[in-house]
Design an enzyme around this catalytic site. Structure first.
Site, mmCIF file in Angstrom:
data_model
loop_
_atom_site.group_PDB
_atom_site.id
_atom_site.type_symbol
_atom_site.label_atom_id
_atom_site.label_comp_id
_atom_site.label_asym_id
_atom_site.label_seq_id
_atom_site.Cartn_x
_atom_site.Cartn_y
_atom_site.Cartn_z
ATOM 1 N N ARG A 270 3.806 18.889 1.800
ATOM 2 C CA ARG A 270 4.436 20.091 1.252
ATOM 3 C C ARG A 270 3.722 20.628 0.008
ATOM 4 N NH1 ARG A 270 9.562 21.584 3.218
ATOM 5 N NH2 ARG A 270 9.362 21.222 5.441
ATOM 6 N N ARG B 139 -9.398 8.112 -0.690
ATOM 7 C CA ARG B 139 -10.361 8.480 0.355
ATOM 8 C C ARG B 139 -11.248 9.611 -0.127
ATOM 9 N NH1 ARG B 139 -8.987 6.644 5.828
ATOM 10 N NH2 ARG B 139 -10.632 8.064 6.452
ATOM 11 N N HIS C 82 -5.612 3.686 -1.639
ATOM 12 C CA HIS C 82 -6.923 4.042 -1.077
ATOM 13 C C HIS C 82 -7.264 5.470 -1.469
ATOM 14 C CE1 HIS C 82 -9.498 4.307 2.904
ATOM 15 N NE2 HIS C 82 -10.191 4.596 1.818
ATOM 16 N N ASP D 157 -0.096 4.501 -0.110
ATOM 17 C CA ASP D 157 -0.797 5.735 0.288
ATOM 18 C C ASP D 157 0.117 6.755 0.958
ATOM 19 O OD1 ASP D 157 -3.135 4.532 -0.516
ATOM 20 O OD2 ASP D 157 -3.857 4.120 1.517
ATOM 21 N N HIS D 158 1.010 6.241 1.824
ATOM 22 C CA HIS D 158 1.740 7.186 2.673
ATOM 23 C C HIS D 158 2.902 7.862 1.975
ATOM 24 C CE1 HIS D 158 -1.112 6.608 5.701
ATOM 25 N NE2 HIS D 158 -0.938 5.298 5.682
ATOM 26 N N ARG E 114 -7.026 12.757 1.286
ATOM 27 C CA ARG E 114 -5.928 13.211 2.150
ATOM 28 C C ARG E 114 -4.570 12.676 1.684
ATOM 29 N NH1 ARG E 114 -7.211 9.891 7.661
ATOM 30 N NH2 ARG E 114 -9.145 11.053 7.444
ATOM 31 N N HIS E 115 -4.555 11.544 0.996
ATOM 32 C CA HIS E 115 -3.258 11.082 0.455
ATOM 33 C C HIS E 115 -3.367 10.848 -1.053
ATOM 34 C CE1 HIS E 115 -5.166 7.343 1.684
ATOM 35 N NE2 HIS E 115 -4.808 7.430 2.944
ATOM 36 N N GLY F 19 1.214 -1.445 4.309
ATOM 37 C CA GLY F 19 1.581 -0.130 3.819
ATOM 38 C C GLY F 19 2.444 0.670 4.765
ATOM 39 N N HIS F 20 1.831 1.206 5.793
ATOM 40 C CA HIS F 20 2.475 2.209 6.640
ATOM 41 C C HIS F 20 3.855 1.775 7.132
ATOM 42 C CE1 HIS F 20 3.129 4.490 10.421
ATOM 43 N NE2 HIS F 20 2.639 5.486 9.706
ATOM 44 N N ASN G 134 0.857 -1.190 0.000
ATOM 45 C CA ASN G 134 0.000 0.000 0.000
ATOM 46 C C ASN G 134 0.897 1.246 0.000
ATOM 47 O OD1 ASN G 134 -1.410 2.243 1.109
ATOM 48 N ND2 ASN G 134 -3.058 0.885 1.720
ATOM 49 N N HIS H 184 -3.618 -4.570 7.772
ATOM 50 C CA HIS H 184 -3.710 -3.377 8.624
ATOM 51 C C HIS H 184 -2.765 -3.480 9.819
ATOM 52 C CE1 HIS H 184 -5.092 0.325 10.412
ATOM 53 N NE2 HIS H 184 -5.658 0.568 9.268
ATOM 54 N N GLY H 185 -1.827 -2.539 9.842
ATOM 55 C CA GLY H 185 -0.924 -2.407 10.989
ATOM 56 C C GLY H 185 0.187 -3.433 11.059
ATOM 57 N N THR I 288 -6.905 6.485 10.419
ATOM 58 C CA THR I 288 -6.771 5.423 9.435
ATOM 59 C C THR I 288 -8.047 4.599 9.495
ATOM 60 O OG1 THR I 288 -5.418 3.525 8.740
ATOM 61 C CG2 THR I 288 -5.558 3.940 11.106
ATOM 62 N N THR I 289 -8.157 3.569 8.651
ATOM 63 C CA THR I 289 -9.375 2.770 8.624
ATOM 64 C C THR I 289 -9.473 1.998 9.941
ATOM 65 O OG1 THR I 289 -8.892 2.513 6.291
ATOM 66 C CG2 THR I 289 -10.692 1.203 7.155
ATOM 67 N N GLU J 258 -8.682 0.561 -3.099
ATOM 68 C CA GLU J 258 -9.415 0.595 -1.835
ATOM 69 C C GLU J 258 -10.320 1.809 -1.812
ATOM 70 O OE1 GLU J 258 -6.316 -0.243 1.326
ATOM 71 O OE2 GLU J 258 -7.932 0.780 2.399
ATOM 72 N N GLU K 93 -11.043 -9.332 3.282
ATOM 73 C CA GLU K 93 -9.759 -8.974 3.887
ATOM 74 C C GLU K 93 -10.015 -8.823 5.380
ATOM 75 O OE1 GLU K 93 -7.162 -6.236 1.937
ATOM 76 O OE2 GLU K 93 -6.309 -5.549 3.846
HETATM 77 N N1 PXP Z 1 -5.752 -3.151 4.103
HETATM 78 C C1 PXP Z 1 -6.736 -2.228 4.205
HETATM 79 C C2 PXP Z 1 -8.107 -2.621 3.804
HETATM 80 C C3 PXP Z 1 -6.462 -0.924 4.667
HETATM 81 O O1 PXP Z 1 -7.445 -0.025 4.796
HETATM 82 C C4 PXP Z 1 -5.124 -0.580 4.962
HETATM 83 C C5 PXP Z 1 -4.805 0.823 5.381
HETATM 84 O O2 PXP Z 1 -5.065 1.709 4.351
HETATM 85 C C6 PXP Z 1 -4.140 -1.564 4.821
HETATM 86 C C7 PXP Z 1 -4.481 -2.843 4.411
HETATM 87 C C8 PXP Z 1 -2.708 -1.279 5.110
HETATM 88 O O3 PXP Z 1 -2.563 -0.945 6.454
HETATM 89 P P1 PXP Z 1 -1.188 -0.378 6.981
HETATM 90 O O4 PXP Z 1 -0.923 0.871 6.234
HETATM 91 O O5 PXP Z 1 -1.430 -0.173 8.437
HETATM 92 O O6 PXP Z 1 -0.155 -1.440 6.708
#
Ligand code: PXP
Length: 248
Positions: free
Chosen positions: A20, A47, A45, A11-12, A51-52, A218-219, A9, A196-197, A102-103, A72, A153
């Site tokens: 910036r 959103r 994602h 996004d970040h 935001r990203h 992702g993060h 992912n 997630h996480g 976050t979600t 997403e 998921e």
């Molecule tokens: N899966 C889904 C459905 C999510 O919403 C996210 C966060 O956008 C992730 C995976 C990835 O999560 P993380 O960025 O915490 O790794």
């Protein structure tokens, strides 16, 4: 056990760019670099508040990559229109609240089953693998199968938080819930993903769940990339996943 797919992912990367307001760092470059480093898919994602990732990012990523794009999004009419134009390999429906960082939770599929049935069908008809991001809860998993999703998921955030905070008993209980949910979903004919996480410290038991064929991360990977570069950050996650599968 089969090799597990790693969806990255990005996004970040866009979060940092937007801090910036310019063009760098470019999420498309990150997607291409992740692809070159062995990612099996790219997740982004879009959103509601942008935001990203922005609309132009999603289109550019879809154009640039050769591996599957997992789009997403919240289950809104606006997003259905954008996904239809983007034609991603997969669509992952997530709950969205403007004020969240976050979600935070999974979709309440059971409470919204009628609407979601009508929402999922046209996306599936255009060829997208439709995934629902849900808690590992028997009611939600059963509902996901009823509304016509191909994939669930499972939300791993609670498990990963417990690992990060050293709450071993909570982590163990949450892992048991994820293991049971993966088996239930698989028995209902659903493909099972998780995400997630996830970090290096929490990935191994999740990668070892046999029915989970894909992790979306992702993060942590993007954060780790600051220190060791994206290819190396990703390669270490890949190594931990492969080791967990071999040990089973
Ligand atoms: N899966 C889904 C459905 C999510 O919403 C996210 C966060 O956008 C992730 C995976 C990835 O999560 P993380 O960025 O915490 O790794």
């Amino acid at each position: 056990m089969d090799r597990q797919r790693l969806g990255v992912n990005i996004d970040h990367v866009a979060t940092i760019r937007n801090a910036r307001g310019g063009d760098t760092p470019d999420p498309v470059r990150a997607a291409l670099m992740a692809q070159a480093a062995g990612a099996d898919g790219i997740t982004a994602h879009l959103r509601e508040d942008r935001r990203h990732i922005r609309d132009a990012d999603m289109a550019a990523i879809a154009d640039a990559i050769d591996i599957p794009l997992n789009f997403e999004m919240a289950a809104t009419e606006e997003m259905a229109r954008i996904a239809t134009a983007t034609k991603p390999h997969a669509v992952c429906l997530v709950p969205e609240r403007r004020e969240e960082r976050t979600t935070e939770g999974g979709l309440d599929v059971a409470a919204d089953a009628n609407r979601l049935t009508g929402y999922v069908a046209p996306l599936a008809d255009m060829g997208a693998r439709v995934s629902l991001f849900i808690a590992s809860d028997p009611r939600q998993i059963e509902a996901a199968s009823r509304v016509g999703a191909a994939v669930v998921e499972l939300h791993t955030g609670t498990y990963c938080d417990a690992v990060a905070e050293g709450r071993t008993d909570d982590a163990e209980a949450e892992l048991e819930r994820l293991i049971a949910g993966a088996a239930q979903a698989h028995d209902l004919g659903l493909e099972v993903h998780a995400g997630h996480g996830i970090t290096y410290d929490s990935v191994t038991p999740l990668a070892a769940i046999p029915q989970v064929v894909e992790l979306n991360i992702g993060h942590f990977i993007i954060g780790e990339a600051v220190f060791r570069g994206l290819p190396d950050a990703l390669a270490e996650m890949r190594r931990l996943m492969d080791t967990a599968r071999v040990q089973m």
